[in-house]
Motif scaffolding. Structure first.
Motif, PDB file in Angstrom:
ATOM      1  N   VAL A 210     -12.787  16.458  27.541  1.00  0.00           N
ATOM      2  CA  VAL A 210     -13.610  16.466  28.742  1.00  0.00           C
ATOM      3  C   VAL A 210     -12.971  15.524  29.754  1.00  0.00           C
ATOM      4  O   VAL A 210     -12.750  14.345  29.447  1.00  0.00           O
ATOM      5  N   ASP A 211     -12.682  16.039  30.924  1.00  0.00           N
ATOM      6  CA  ASP A 211     -12.033  15.223  31.955  1.00  0.00           C
ATOM      7  C   ASP A 211     -10.779  14.532  31.406  1.00  0.00           C
ATOM      8  O   ASP A 211     -10.554  13.345  31.623  1.00  0.00           O
TER       9      ASP A 211
ATOM     10  N   LYS B  25     -25.550  29.550  26.919  1.00  0.00           N
ATOM     11  CA  LYS B  25     -25.283  28.243  27.505  1.00  0.00           C
ATOM     12  C   LYS B  25     -24.575  27.351  26.469  1.00  0.00           C
ATOM     13  O   LYS B  25     -24.998  27.288  25.323  1.00  0.00           O
TER      14      LYS B  25
ATOM     15  N   TYR C 191     -23.022  23.450  25.669  1.00  0.00           N
ATOM     16  CA  TYR C 191     -22.858  22.062  26.112  1.00  0.00           C
ATOM     17  C   TYR C 191     -22.592  21.157  24.920  1.00  0.00           C
ATOM     18  O   TYR C 191     -22.646  21.575  23.764  1.00  0.00           O
TER      19      TYR C 191
ATOM     20  N   ILE D 140     -23.395  16.375  27.656  1.00  0.00           N
ATOM     21  CA  ILE D 140     -22.332  16.702  28.606  1.00  0.00           C
ATOM     22  C   ILE D 140     -22.352  18.197  28.875  1.00  0.00           C
ATOM     23  O   ILE D 140     -22.193  19.006  27.961  1.00  0.00           O
ATOM     24  N   TYR D 141     -22.587  18.544  30.121  1.00  0.00           N
ATOM     25  CA  TYR D 141     -22.548  19.952  30.505  1.00  0.00           C
ATOM     26  C   TYR D 141     -21.230  20.210  31.211  1.00  0.00           C
ATOM     27  O   TYR D 141     -20.969  19.639  32.270  1.00  0.00           O
ATOM     28  N   PRO D 142     -20.405  21.027  30.633  1.00  0.00           N
ATOM     29  CA  PRO D 142     -19.073  21.245  31.215  1.00  0.00           C
ATOM     30  C   PRO D 142     -19.170  21.927  32.561  1.00  0.00           C
ATOM     31  O   PRO D 142     -19.926  22.870  32.732  1.00  0.00           O
ATOM     32  N   GLU D 143     -18.442  21.397  33.531  1.00  0.00           N
ATOM     33  CA  GLU D 143     -18.504  21.985  34.869  1.00  0.00           C
ATOM     34  C   GLU D 143     -17.663  23.251  34.926  1.00  0.00           C
ATOM     35  O   GLU D 143     -18.102  24.268  35.441  1.00  0.00           O
ATOM     36  N   GLU D 144     -16.472  23.165  34.400  1.00  0.00           N
ATOM     37  CA  GLU D 144     -15.649  24.374  34.453  1.00  0.00           C
ATOM     38  C   GLU D 144     -15.382  24.878  33.040  1.00  0.00           C
ATOM     39  O   GLU D 144     -16.181  25.571  32.449  1.00  0.00           O
ATOM     40  N   GLU D 145     -14.278  24.421  32.497  1.00  0.00           N
ATOM     41  CA  GLU D 145     -13.987  24.901  31.151  1.00  0.00           C
ATOM     42  C   GLU D 145     -14.320  23.808  30.140  1.00  0.00           C
ATOM     43  O   GLU D 145     -14.335  22.631  30.474  1.00  0.00           O
ATOM     44  N   LEU D 146     -14.584  24.232  28.931  1.00  0.00           N
ATOM     45  CA  LEU D 146     -14.830  23.285  27.847  1.00  0.00           C
ATOM     46  C   LEU D 146     -13.770  23.512  26.788  1.00  0.00           C
ATOM     47  O   LEU D 146     -13.680  24.583  26.197  1.00  0.00           O
TER      48      LEU D 146
END
Lengths: 188, 188
Positions: B141-142, B156, B158, B169-175
């Motif tokens: 993540v990041d 969904k 997360y 943590i909710y991924p904004e784009e890819e996880l």
DNA sequence: TAGTATATCGAACATTTGTTCGATTTGTCA
DNA sequence: TGACAAATCGAACAAATGTTCGATATACTA
């Protein structure tokens, strides 16, 4: 039917605990000549999958027995270029000191959950080891076994649960330590 | 200098990953004849320390590789009479499914303490495995790696921490799931 | 396509390795 | 001490095992 050489050696080693002979490799792989087997095993020696001892015989290399240790979670996975530098470790040599005295016990009950020991976990315990203050032990209390912290403060000895809901145990007469917990293993 | 035969075989197997040859045993023990070595190893075969494969060659027996599994903590330790009935298990075959894809990571941080995963624990992780709902995973993540529950509810997806103090943590784009945690190992 | 390098084959060979068996030693008991 | 059984020895043997090397096949390049 015909298997790649490394695959064959790896699975054979896992099943039989020894490296297969040249002629066994010959029968199991697509190769038809012992000289090819020799050339190929020499390459596997170079790659660290197998080794040759002083008599030239094959023995399993570290890459056959050990797992690669990456750093911490934050450090994450190294790139392929860094892969060579990675340390390795076998579970046995990491976890087991005195093999003859080591047993596996299944944890039930929640008396140690605050210590990160959950019901269903496996405990590696060593018999005969002297319990030190703070060790987690398997103790026999009232003819029943239980897992607790072993506390020794100023001559006073008692058992302390790793869960606030459980009471400490003060032995009335003797306190019998059956084994010391050396490792906890949880499988998902 | 001269060692008991079983001791020699055991330590040799641990160090070299293979059973020593008769003549190696001869040199290391007090025995002076190969026929004695044969007799003695036959006894060790009887006792289950070593085995003979179809070609009659020695290979490590279960008692050389496996640990005895006792029941639960409450059940405690069996008497000597029951000892023979005990199941055994090697750590490797219990914990490792896909050896090529399995790595060891050290846990740091407290984001999974409620799940019984403590800082300093070792995680056995498997790369390439598909994460299922509820699995514990190593996620990127990041550009930083972290260990979390993988949650998949109605399309969904997360990441959920195993510690109330940490936020989901909710991924904004890819996880990016780097690996799935298959086992936790803690050494005291 | 010819030429060259590489990979694989096949069979012979030298060691290594486990097995066997009669001889010798050691231990036990009367 | 003598007799017997069990353990160990020692050397020879047969089978298994790794190595070697020239021959053959395959892949690649010009």
């Amino acid at each position: 039917m015909k298997t790649p050489l490394l695959t064959y050696i790896t699975t054979y080693y896992h099943n039989h605990g020894r490296i297969p002979r040249y002629r066994e490799m010959l029968a199991a792989t697509a190769y038809k000549s012992l000289s090819t087997i020799k050339i190929k095993t020499d390459e596997l020696v170079e790659a660290g999958f197998v080794e040759r001892d002083d008599t030239g015989k094959l023995s399993p290399g570290r890459r056959l027995r050990a797992l690669p240790i990456l750093g911490s979670v934050e450090a994450g996975f190294p790139s392929a270029a860094e892969e060579e530098l990675i340390d390795t470790m076998t579970l046995d040599e990491f976890l087991i000191q005195k093999k003859e005295a080591t047993y596996i016990l299944k944890i039930s009950g929640e008396s140690m959950t605050d210590a990160g020991i959950m019901p269903g976990d496996m405990a590696l315990v060593e018999r005969g080891r002297e319990a030190k203050n703070g060790d987690i032990v398997i103790a026999e209390v009232d003819r029943k076994y239980t897992i607790k912290y072993f506390i020794k403060e100023g001559g006073k000895v008692y058992l302390k649960a790793g869960n606030k809901k459980y009471k400490d145990i003060y032995p009335e007469e003797e306190l019998s330590i059956a084994a010391v917990v050396v490792s906890i293993i949880r499988k998902y």
